[in-house]
Each structure stands twice: as C-alpha cells, then as structure tokens.
Design a protein around this motif. Structure first.
Motif, PDB file in Angstrom:
ATOM      1  N   ALA A  59     102.028  -5.702  51.070  1.00  0.00           N
ATOM      2  CA  ALA A  59     102.702  -5.799  52.368  1.00  0.00           C
ATOM      3  C   ALA A  59     103.054  -4.404  52.884  1.00  0.00           C
ATOM      4  CB  ALA A  59     103.961  -6.659  52.244  1.00  0.00           C
ATOM      5  N   GLU A  60     103.594  -3.568  52.014  1.00  0.00           N
ATOM      6  CA  GLU A  60     103.916  -2.191  52.388  1.00  0.00           C
ATOM      7  C   GLU A  60     102.635  -1.418  52.731  1.00  0.00           C
ATOM      8  OE1 GLU A  60     106.758  -0.799  52.844  1.00  0.00           O
ATOM      9  OE2 GLU A  60     108.215  -2.125  51.880  1.00  0.00           O
ATOM     10  N   ARG A  61     101.571  -1.686  51.973  1.00  0.00           N
ATOM     11  CA  ARG A  61     100.306  -1.007  52.236  1.00  0.00           C
ATOM     12  C   ARG A  61      99.774  -1.350  53.627  1.00  0.00           C
ATOM     13  NH1 ARG A  61      95.521  -0.612  53.337  1.00  0.00           N
ATOM     14  NH2 ARG A  61      95.710  -2.729  54.150  1.00  0.00           N
ATOM     15  N   LEU A  62      99.896  -2.632  54.008  1.00  0.00           N
ATOM     16  CA  LEU A  62      99.436  -3.083  55.319  1.00  0.00           C
ATOM     17  C   LEU A  62     100.190  -2.352  56.438  1.00  0.00           C
ATOM     18  CD1 LEU A  62      98.777  -6.715  56.465  1.00  0.00           C
ATOM     19  CD2 LEU A  62     100.247  -5.235  57.821  1.00  0.00           C
ATOM     20  N   VAL A  63     101.510  -2.251  56.301  1.00  0.00           N
ATOM     21  CA  VAL A  63     102.307  -1.574  57.337  1.00  0.00           C
ATOM     22  C   VAL A  63     101.933  -0.097  57.401  1.00  0.00           C
ATOM     23  CG1 VAL A  63     104.643  -1.021  58.123  1.00  0.00           C
ATOM     24  CG2 VAL A  63     104.197  -3.227  57.034  1.00  0.00           C
ATOM     25  N   SER A  64     101.695   0.515  56.249  1.00  0.00           N
ATOM     26  CA  SER A  64     101.285   1.920  56.207  1.00  0.00           C
ATOM     27  C   SER A  64      99.917   2.109  56.853  1.00  0.00           C
ATOM     28  CB  SER A  64     101.259   2.406  54.753  1.00  0.00           C
ATOM     29  OG  SER A  64     100.892   3.759  54.678  1.00  0.00           O
ATOM     30  N   ASP A  65      99.017   1.160  56.610  1.00  0.00           N
ATOM     31  CA  ASP A  65      97.670   1.177  57.202  1.00  0.00           C
ATOM     32  C   ASP A  65      97.768   1.148  58.723  1.00  0.00           C
ATOM     33  OD1 ASP A  65      94.980   0.699  57.906  1.00  0.00           O
ATOM     34  OD2 ASP A  65      94.626  -0.464  56.093  1.00  0.00           O
ATOM     35  N   TYR A  66      98.571   0.204  59.223  1.00  0.00           N
ATOM     36  CA  TYR A  66      98.770   0.103  60.674  1.00  0.00           C
ATOM     37  C   TYR A  66      99.380   1.391  61.233  1.00  0.00           C
ATOM     38  CZ  TYR A  66     100.917  -1.026  65.137  1.00  0.00           C
ATOM     39  OH  TYR A  66     101.298  -0.980  66.457  1.00  0.00           O
TER      40      TYR A  66
ATOM     41  N   HIS B 253      96.011   9.644  72.789  1.00  0.00           N
ATOM     42  CA  HIS B 253      96.562   9.077  74.022  1.00  0.00           C
ATOM     43  C   HIS B 253      95.923   7.730  74.374  1.00  0.00           C
ATOM     44  CE1 HIS B 253      98.513  12.944  74.560  1.00  0.00           C
ATOM     45  NE2 HIS B 253      97.341  13.535  74.426  1.00  0.00           N
ATOM     46  N   LYS B 254      95.718   6.917  73.315  1.00  0.00           N
ATOM     47  CA  LYS B 254      95.153   5.589  73.508  1.00  0.00           C
ATOM     48  C   LYS B 254      96.198   4.542  73.146  1.00  0.00           C
ATOM     49  CE  LYS B 254      90.293   6.748  72.682  1.00  0.00           C
ATOM     50  NZ  LYS B 254      89.078   6.430  71.894  1.00  0.00           N
ATOM     51  N   PRO B 255      96.276   3.463  73.904  1.00  0.00           N
ATOM     52  CA  PRO B 255      97.283   2.424  73.611  1.00  0.00           C
ATOM     53  C   PRO B 255      96.913   1.631  72.361  1.00  0.00           C
ATOM     54  CG  PRO B 255      95.847   1.704  75.383  1.00  0.00           C
ATOM     55  CD  PRO B 255      95.443   3.123  75.073  1.00  0.00           C
ATOM     56  N   TYR B 256      97.910   0.998  71.749  1.00  0.00           N
ATOM     57  CA  TYR B 256      97.658   0.154  70.579  1.00  0.00           C
ATOM     58  C   TYR B 256      98.715  -0.937  70.537  1.00  0.00           C
ATOM     59  CZ  TYR B 256      95.671  -0.830  65.967  1.00  0.00           C
ATOM     60  OH  TYR B 256      95.018  -1.408  64.910  1.00  0.00           O
ATOM     61  N   GLN B 257      98.284  -2.139  70.175  1.00  0.00           N
ATOM     62  CA  GLN B 257      99.207  -3.271  70.140  1.00  0.00           C
ATOM     63  C   GLN B 257     100.281  -3.092  69.070  1.00  0.00           C
ATOM     64  OE1 GLN B 257      95.685  -6.221  70.007  1.00  0.00           O
ATOM     65  NE2 GLN B 257      97.423  -7.489  70.649  1.00  0.00           N
ATOM     66  N   PRO B 258     101.462  -3.637  69.287  1.00  0.00           N
ATOM     67  CA  PRO B 258     102.479  -3.650  68.229  1.00  0.00           C
ATOM     68  C   PRO B 258     101.961  -4.421  67.015  1.00  0.00           C
ATOM     69  CG  PRO B 258     103.460  -4.208  70.349  1.00  0.00           C
ATOM     70  CD  PRO B 258     101.973  -4.200  70.551  1.00  0.00           C
ATOM     71  N   LEU B 259     102.408  -4.036  65.829  1.00  0.00           N
ATOM     72  CA  LEU B 259     101.938  -4.645  64.594  1.00  0.00           C
ATOM     73  C   LEU B 259     102.142  -6.156  64.592  1.00  0.00           C
ATOM     74  CD1 LEU B 259     100.891  -4.630  61.728  1.00  0.00           C
ATOM     75  CD2 LEU B 259     103.139  -3.842  60.945  1.00  0.00           C
ATOM     76  N   GLU B 260     103.285  -6.603  65.055  1.00  0.00           N
ATOM     77  CA  GLU B 260     103.580  -8.040  64.997  1.00  0.00           C
ATOM     78  C   GLU B 260     102.583  -8.851  65.822  1.00  0.00           C
ATOM     79  OE1 GLU B 260     107.744 -10.554  64.878  1.00  0.00           O
ATOM     80  OE2 GLU B 260     107.681  -8.388  64.565  1.00  0.00           O
ATOM     81  N   GLU B 261     102.116  -8.305  66.935  1.00  0.00           N
ATOM     82  CA  GLU B 261     101.128  -9.004  67.767  1.00  0.00           C
ATOM     83  C   GLU B 261      99.782  -9.122  67.054  1.00  0.00           C
ATOM     84  OE1 GLU B 261     100.724  -7.324  71.628  1.00  0.00           O
ATOM     85  OE2 GLU B 261     102.874  -7.443  72.092  1.00  0.00           O
ATOM     86  N   LEU B 262      99.427  -8.107  66.267  1.00  0.00           N
ATOM     87  CA  LEU B 262      98.161  -8.136  65.532  1.00  0.00           C
ATOM     88  C   LEU B 262      98.252  -9.036  64.301  1.00  0.00           C
ATOM     89  CD1 LEU B 262      97.356  -4.314  65.633  1.00  0.00           C
ATOM     90  CD2 LEU B 262      96.043  -6.100  66.789  1.00  0.00           C
ATOM     91  N   LEU B 263      99.414  -9.058  63.693  1.00  0.00           N
ATOM     92  CA  LEU B 263      99.583  -9.722  62.403  1.00  0.00           C
ATOM     93  C   LEU B 263      99.834 -11.219  62.518  1.00  0.00           C
ATOM     94  CD1 LEU B 263      99.940  -9.391  59.311  1.00  0.00           C
ATOM     95  CD2 LEU B 263     102.365  -8.867  59.748  1.00  0.00           C
TER      96      LEU B 263
ATOM     97  N   PRO C 259     107.614  -0.137  63.210  1.00  0.00           N
ATOM     98  CA  PRO C 259     108.587  -1.238  63.100  1.00  0.00           C
ATOM     99  C   PRO C 259     107.922  -2.602  62.902  1.00  0.00           C
ATOM    100  CG  PRO C 259     108.393  -0.486  65.377  1.00  0.00           C
ATOM    101  CD  PRO C 259     107.612   0.475  64.548  1.00  0.00           C
ATOM    102  N   LEU C 260     108.545  -3.406  62.074  1.00  0.00           N
ATOM    103  CA  LEU C 260     108.146  -4.795  61.871  1.00  0.00           C
ATOM    104  C   LEU C 260     109.416  -5.568  61.572  1.00  0.00           C
ATOM    105  CD1 LEU C 260     105.780  -6.856  61.573  1.00  0.00           C
ATOM    106  CD2 LEU C 260     105.812  -6.343  59.124  1.00  0.00           C
TER     107      LEU C 260
END
Length: 307
Positions: free
Chosen positions: A150-157, A168-178, A276-277
């Motif tokens: 779980a920690e590895r996944l957050v670090s990956d993101y 300067h490219k947008p990226y979705q919040p982690l919670e939206e992807l997960l 953040p998650l």
C-alpha cells in the motif's frame, strides 16, 4: 706503395670503428624494444584483467521498493561494482534487440573475482524478463526488495505526479485513480505492481526459490546493516560492510552511507512526502491487499509487518 698500404689500413680501421658503433646501437635498441615490449605486455595484462562483465547478480525490483538504496549499500563492498544507471535491457525491446554485447557495454569495469550488480526495478513485473535472464545466465543471483504494497503504491503515484508537475502536465488525484464506484480499481497499474505474488509466480516458473533473495525494504530503511549482512551471505561475499558504514541523517530522516571518510546520501527524490490519500481510502487499500499479501508470504516462507 707504402702510402697505399697505410691508406688501406686506415680505411679498414675506420670501417671497424663504424661497425662497432652500429652493433652497440642495435643491441641498445633491441634491449629498449624488449623493455618497451615487456612494459606494454604488463600494461596489456592489467588492461585485460579489468573488463566489462555480465552481471552475476541483478536487483529485479520492486519499483519504489528501495532498489536504489540497496544498490548503493551493496556498492560499499570492495568486491562489488554496480551499473550506475538502470539498463532496462530485458524489459525494453529496443534495448534487447541490441544483444548481449550492448548489455555488457553498459556494465562497469571489474577485476577477476569482483561481482557486477545491475538493477532495473521494471524487470519484476515484466512477463518476458525471467526467461530472458535465465537464457543469459541460469546461475545469476536475483535480489527482490519489497515494502508494504500500500505504501509502495502511494510512493509510485507520488513519483509519477512529481514528474507530471515538473513538465507542467495535469494529473488526477490518487483517490480518483484508485477507487471506482466505491471500490478499489484492480486495473490501476500502480496497484498491479503491488501484487507481488502474481509477479513472483512467473519468476518461480523459471528460477528456483533459493536463487531469489527477498530483502525487507522497510527494515532496510529502519536499520540497514542486518539486511546488508543477509545480502552479503546470499551473494557469497566475505563480510566487509559494517554498522560503521551507516549513520542516521536527522535532517533527511533516513540513513546515509560512510566509506573511506566520505559520506553519501540518496538524492532528494528519496524520502519525498507522499501525495495525499484519505484515511478511509488507505484502509480500503490495506484490506484489498490482505489476501495477495498472504499468498506472497506463503511463497517466500516469511511474513512482513504490513498494513
């Protein structure tokens, strides 16, 4: 008549003197040539002893599991030389098509008896890699460093997010992807990389379990020396790394390395604050990993203190 005889004798003496000089020069030149040849041979012998060799050990993963830290710590050992950059030979087709000669050329120069170590964390989750490494060397030793998935996944993101923001490219919040419709999305790539049991199963179809050493990445960060001693034994290296090779940097919040009076800390990307998650989403992620983690523990014959 007398003058003719004297002149002839004088000419003979001059010729004899010139011949002696020539012979001395030839001997001197031969000796110098022999010395140069000997020196050249010695130099050539030294050069031939130092060669680029294929790795005897490879750190195969996991991504964001502590592979760079493990490589740098192993490099403290005098009998180890490491490839400084990730080579991505076995998992990138463009590189693999270049052949083993190209791969060898990416390795450091080593002396006979030294161990060459390469690390590319992308190898672990790439289906084609185990067979390709086996074909190169069935006796190669493999190191797999793992951490709480779980920690590895957050670090990956977090790393991907940082790279996107830098460009300067947008990226979705982690919670939206997960999370999709209130449930963990099994198709999220960072999550798939944390399913250690699935990837390890492919490696165990090719390599015997005793040829894969599992390093506890969380323990390596807390206290590096015990994990390094285990790695030395696995690699058949004499014990040369000691607790004195490490010191805790209170500013950075992790251990740095000491060798020959010089210290070295990992770069700023290590220890970067996680994206953040929410606590609720993280707990849901931990529940999702319970069964996969249990399967992994059974495969490696040990358990880890993960969420």
């Amino acid at each position: 008549m007398l003058w003719t005889v004297l002149l002839a004798l004088l000419v003979l003496l001059l010729l004899q003197t010139q011949l002696s000089v020539c012979l001395r020069e030839l001997r001197s030149g031969g000796s110098s040539s022999s010395s140069d040849s000997s020196s050249s041979s010695s130099s050539s012998s030294t050069y031939n002893a130092t060669q680029q060799r294929l790795p005897g050990a490879i750190i195969i993963g996991v991504r964001k599991g502590g592979t760079r830290a493990l490589l740098e710590m192993l490099n403290l050992h005098p009998d180890v030389e490491v490839a400084k950059a990730e080579v991505h030979y076995f998992n990138v087709e463009e590189h693999f098509r270049r052949g083993l000669a190209w791969y060898r050329a990416q390795m450091p120069f080593t002396l006979p008896g030294q161990l060459t170590v390469e690390k590319t964390p992308g190898y672990f989750a790439a289906p084609q890699v185990p067979v390709r490494i086996w074909d190169m060397n069935p006796a190669v030793r493999l190191l797999l460093i793992v951490r709480d998935p779980a920690e590895r996944l957050v670090s990956d993101y977090t790393q991907v997010l940082h790279n996107r923001l830098t460009r300067h490219k947008p990226y979705q919040p982690l919670e939206e992807l997960l999370i999709h419709k209130g449930h963990i999305d099994p198709g999220y790539k960072a999550l798939q990389r944390s399913l250690y049991h699935q990837h390890l199963a492919r490696w165990l179809e090719v390599f015997p379990r005793e040829q894969i050493h599992v390093v506890d990445g969380d323990a390596l960060i807390r206290d590096p020396f015990p994990e390094l001693r285990k790695a030395e034994r696995f690699l058949d290296l004499p014990p040369r790394i000691s607790p004195n090779n490490f010191y805790y940097n209170t500013t950075k919040g992790f251990y740095c390395l000491l060798s020959a009076g010089h210290d070295k800390c990992l770069d700023e990307s290590k220890g970067r604050p996680h994206a953040p998650l929410s606590t609720q989403a993280f707990k849901k992620l931990c529940r999702y990993f319970r069964k996969p983690n249990k399967l992994f523990f059974e495969m490696v014959g040990r358990s880890f203190s993960w969420c």
